[in-house]
Design a protein around this motif. Structure first.
Motif, PDB file in Angstrom:
ATOM      1  N   ARG B  30       7.276  31.413   5.348  1.00  0.00           N
ATOM      2  CA  ARG B  30       5.913  31.847   5.020  1.00  0.00           C
ATOM      3  C   ARG B  30       5.909  33.324   4.636  1.00  0.00           C
ATOM      4  NH1 ARG B  30       6.137  27.475   5.498  1.00  0.00           N
ATOM      5  NH2 ARG B  30       5.993  27.707   3.265  1.00  0.00           N
ATOM      6  N   LEU B  31       6.836  34.086   5.185  1.00  0.00           N
ATOM      7  CA  LEU B  31       6.895  35.514   4.880  1.00  0.00           C
ATOM      8  C   LEU B  31       7.694  35.781   3.609  1.00  0.00           C
ATOM      9  CD1 LEU B  31       7.558  36.907   8.466  1.00  0.00           C
ATOM     10  CD2 LEU B  31       5.537  37.374   7.079  1.00  0.00           C
ATOM     11  N   ASP B 118       0.706  29.359   1.324  1.00  0.00           N
ATOM     12  CA  ASP B 118       1.466  30.507   0.829  1.00  0.00           C
ATOM     13  C   ASP B 118       0.679  31.363  -0.159  1.00  0.00           C
ATOM     14  OD1 ASP B 118       3.612  29.993   2.388  1.00  0.00           O
ATOM     15  OD2 ASP B 118       4.779  28.958   0.847  1.00  0.00           O
ATOM     16  N   GLU B 119      -0.424  30.833  -0.654  1.00  0.00           N
ATOM     17  CA  GLU B 119      -1.243  31.608  -1.584  1.00  0.00           C
ATOM     18  C   GLU B 119      -2.198  32.559  -0.860  1.00  0.00           C
ATOM     19  OE1 GLU B 119      -1.014  31.734  -4.901  1.00  0.00           O
ATOM     20  OE2 GLU B 119       0.741  30.445  -4.707  1.00  0.00           O
ATOM     21  N   ASP B 123      -1.583  38.565   5.984  1.00  0.00           N
ATOM     22  CA  ASP B 123      -2.133  38.624   7.345  1.00  0.00           C
ATOM     23  C   ASP B 123      -2.759  37.293   7.752  1.00  0.00           C
ATOM     24  OD1 ASP B 123      -1.338  41.196   7.715  1.00  0.00           O
ATOM     25  OD2 ASP B 123      -3.293  42.111   7.344  1.00  0.00           O
ATOM     26  N   PHE B 124      -3.493  36.693   6.840  1.00  0.00           N
ATOM     27  CA  PHE B 124      -4.142  35.416   7.142  1.00  0.00           C
ATOM     28  C   PHE B 124      -3.108  34.286   7.172  1.00  0.00           C
ATOM     29  CE2 PHE B 124      -7.651  37.597   4.594  1.00  0.00           C
ATOM     30  CZ  PHE B 124      -8.146  38.238   5.719  1.00  0.00           C
ATOM     31  N   ARG B 125      -2.163  34.347   6.250  1.00  0.00           N
ATOM     32  CA  ARG B 125      -1.131  33.311   6.161  1.00  0.00           C
ATOM     33  C   ARG B 125      -0.335  33.214   7.464  1.00  0.00           C
ATOM     34  NH1 ARG B 125       1.283  35.271   1.912  1.00  0.00           N
ATOM     35  NH2 ARG B 125       3.217  36.069   2.768  1.00  0.00           N
ATOM     36  N   ILE B 126       0.054  34.368   7.997  1.00  0.00           N
ATOM     37  CA  ILE B 126       0.873  34.365   9.201  1.00  0.00           C
ATOM     38  C   ILE B 126       0.060  33.931  10.419  1.00  0.00           C
ATOM     39  CG2 ILE B 126       2.231  35.823  10.748  1.00  0.00           C
ATOM     40  CD1 ILE B 126       3.486  34.938   8.011  1.00  0.00           C
ATOM     41  N   LEU B 162     -10.275  30.411   3.953  1.00  0.00           N
ATOM     42  CA  LEU B 162      -9.667  30.540   2.623  1.00  0.00           C
ATOM     43  C   LEU B 162      -8.857  29.294   2.265  1.00  0.00           C
ATOM     44  CD1 LEU B 162      -8.481  34.258   2.850  1.00  0.00           C
ATOM     45  CD2 LEU B 162     -10.321  33.364   1.411  1.00  0.00           C
ATOM     46  N   LEU B 163      -8.140  28.761   3.249  1.00  0.00           N
ATOM     47  CA  LEU B 163      -7.335  27.568   2.982  1.00  0.00           C
ATOM     48  C   LEU B 163      -8.226  26.369   2.675  1.00  0.00           C
ATOM     49  CD1 LEU B 163      -4.499  26.376   2.835  1.00  0.00           C
ATOM     50  CD2 LEU B 163      -4.595  25.967   5.308  1.00  0.00           C
ATOM     51  N   ARG B 164      -9.327  26.248   3.402  1.00  0.00           N
ATOM     52  CA  ARG B 164     -10.255  25.150   3.121  1.00  0.00           C
ATOM     53  C   ARG B 164     -10.821  25.261   1.715  1.00  0.00           C
ATOM     54  NH1 ARG B 164     -14.726  24.803   5.377  1.00  0.00           N
ATOM     55  NH2 ARG B 164     -14.958  22.567   5.633  1.00  0.00           N
ATOM     56  N   GLU B 165     -11.102  26.494   1.315  1.00  0.00           N
ATOM     57  CA  GLU B 165     -11.621  26.696  -0.042  1.00  0.00           C
ATOM     58  C   GLU B 165     -10.606  26.214  -1.070  1.00  0.00           C
ATOM     59  OE1 GLU B 165     -14.546  27.737  -1.187  1.00  0.00           O
ATOM     60  OE2 GLU B 165     -15.256  27.653   0.879  1.00  0.00           O
ATOM     61  N   ARG B 166      -9.341  26.510  -0.826  1.00  0.00           N
ATOM     62  CA  ARG B 166      -8.297  26.095  -1.770  1.00  0.00           C
ATOM     63  C   ARG B 166      -8.151  24.571  -1.759  1.00  0.00           C
ATOM     64  NH1 ARG B 166      -5.545  30.125  -3.916  1.00  0.00           N
ATOM     65  NH2 ARG B 166      -4.082  28.612  -4.760  1.00  0.00           N
ATOM     66  N   LEU B 167      -8.208  23.982  -0.574  1.00  0.00           N
ATOM     67  CA  LEU B 167      -8.005  22.539  -0.469  1.00  0.00           C
ATOM     68  C   LEU B 167      -9.191  21.756  -1.008  1.00  0.00           C
ATOM     69  CD1 LEU B 167      -6.329  22.300   3.059  1.00  0.00           C
ATOM     70  CD2 LEU B 167      -5.231  22.311   0.814  1.00  0.00           C
ATOM     71  N   LYS B 168     -10.349  22.368  -1.028  1.00  0.00           N
ATOM     72  CA  LYS B 168     -11.532  21.676  -1.552  1.00  0.00           C
ATOM     73  C   LYS B 168     -11.361  21.279  -3.008  1.00  0.00           C
ATOM     74  CE  LYS B 168     -15.591  23.477  -1.045  1.00  0.00           C
ATOM     75  NZ  LYS B 168     -16.667  24.453  -0.738  1.00  0.00           N
TER      76      LYS B 168
END
Lengths: 73, 186
Positions: B30-31, B118-119, B123-126, B162-168
Motif C-alpha cells: 500500500r505504501l 491505492d488511489e 494518510d487515508f490509505r494507510i 473517499l473509497l466509497r465514493e470511488r466504489l460507487k
C-alpha cells in the motif's frame, strides 16, 4: 451521524453510543442504507487480508535481511 | 496485539517477525505501490528492526514493526524524491488446479478493491489498510503511526468515505451504495 455509524460498522461502538446509533438507524432509512453499505465495504476489505506474499517473495525479503544482518542477529 | 510475557518467553527475532511478514508485505504494498519495492521495503524494515531488537521491550511487536516500516518508507521517499504510480497485479502463489477459477475470481476482486484503495491519499490509505484490511485496533494504529487515536479515526472515516465514493462508480455489487450518501460530519 457519519462518525457513530463508522464505529458501529467496524464494531468499535460501545454502550450508550451504540444504543443511540442503532436506535436512530432503526428509524432512519438513509442511515440504515449507509450503515449497510459501509459494513459491506469493510467486510470486503477484510478479505484483502487473505493476500499473502508468495514463498519466493518471503524468501527474498528474509534474504535481504539475512545478508546484511549481524551474526546471531 | 502482539506482546511477549517477558524476557524468558521472548522469541528470537526471526520467529517474532515471521508471523507478521504477511502484514508487513501488504502494508508495504500500500505504501510502495508495487511488489518489488514492497519487498525491498520489508527487507529494509527487517534489517532495521533486527538492529533494534535487543533494545526492544517486546511489547506491541506489530505496531513496532509498522512504525519501522513507515519510517523506512519515508526514508525511501526522501532518497527517491518520487515514487512509481503503477500498480502491478502479481504475487501469485502455487494454485491447485481445482480451485483455479475461484482463486482467479477472488484475486481479481481483491486486486480491484485494493487498486481503488491505492488511489487514496497516503494518510487515508494507510489508515484504511491498517484498520480495515489488517484489522488492527485504533490504539495499535495510533501507536504505529505515532498519531492520536482521534486522528486515526478521522483519517479512517475520511478514507472510507473517499473509497466509497470511488466504489460507487462501479457497476458491480462491490458496495450496496445506492444514493445513501449525504451524511454530515460529526
Amino acid at each position: 451521524m457519519e462518525g457513530p455509524l463508522n464505529k458501529v460498522a467496524d464494531g468499535t461502538a460501545r454502550g450508550l453510543g451504540l444504543w443511540y446509533t442503532l436506535s436512530h438507524v432503526a428509524h432512519c432509512p438513509q442511515c440504515r442504507r449507509f450503515l449497510e453499505s459501509l459494513k459491506a465495504m469493510i467486510g470486503k476489505l477484510h478479505r484483502a487480508r487473505e493476500v499473502e506474499p508468495s514463498e519466493e517473495s518471503v524468501q527474498r525479503m528474509l534474504n535481504a535481511y539475512r545478508m546484511s544482518a549481524p551474526p546471531g542477529g | 496485539m502482539s506482546t511477549f510475557g517477558g524476557a524468558a518467553s521472548r522469541p528470537d527475532f526471526e520467529t517474532a517477525v515471521l508471523g507478521e511478514l504477511g502484514l508487513l508485505y501488504r502494508v508495504a504494498r500500500r505504501l510502495a505501490m508495487n511488489s518489488t519495492d514492497a519487498e525491498d521495503l520489508v527487507g529494509q524494515t527487517l534489517f532495521s528492526a533486527a538492529r533494534s531488537w535487543e533494545g526492544f521491550d517486546g511489547r506491541h511487536t506489530r505496531s513496532w514493526l509498522v512504525t519501522i516500516l513507515k519510517n523506512q518508507h519515508l526514508k525511501s521517499i526522501r532518497r527517491k524524491a518520487s515514487r512509481p504510480k503503477t500498480v502491478s497485479i502479481d504475487d501469485g502463489g502455487e494454485l491447485s488446479q481445482g480451485s483455479l477459477d475461484a482463486e482467479i475470481d477472488r484475486r481479481a476482486f481483491v486486486d480491484d478493491i485494493l487498486r481503488e484503495l491505492d488511489e487514496l491519499p497516503e494518510d487515508f490509505r494507510i489508515a484504511v489498510a491498517l484498520c480495515d484490511v489488517e484489522q488492527m485496533s485504533y490504539e495499535d494504529v495510533a501507536a504505529a503511526l505515532d498519531i492520536p487515536i482521534g486522528t486515526v479515526r478521522s483519517r479512517l472515516f475520511r478514507g472510507r468515505r473517499l473509497l466509497r465514493e470511488r466504489l460507487k462508480a462501479w457497476p458491480s455489487d462491490y458496495t450496496a451504495v445506492d444514493g445513501a450518501d449525504g451524511k454530515g460530519k460529526e
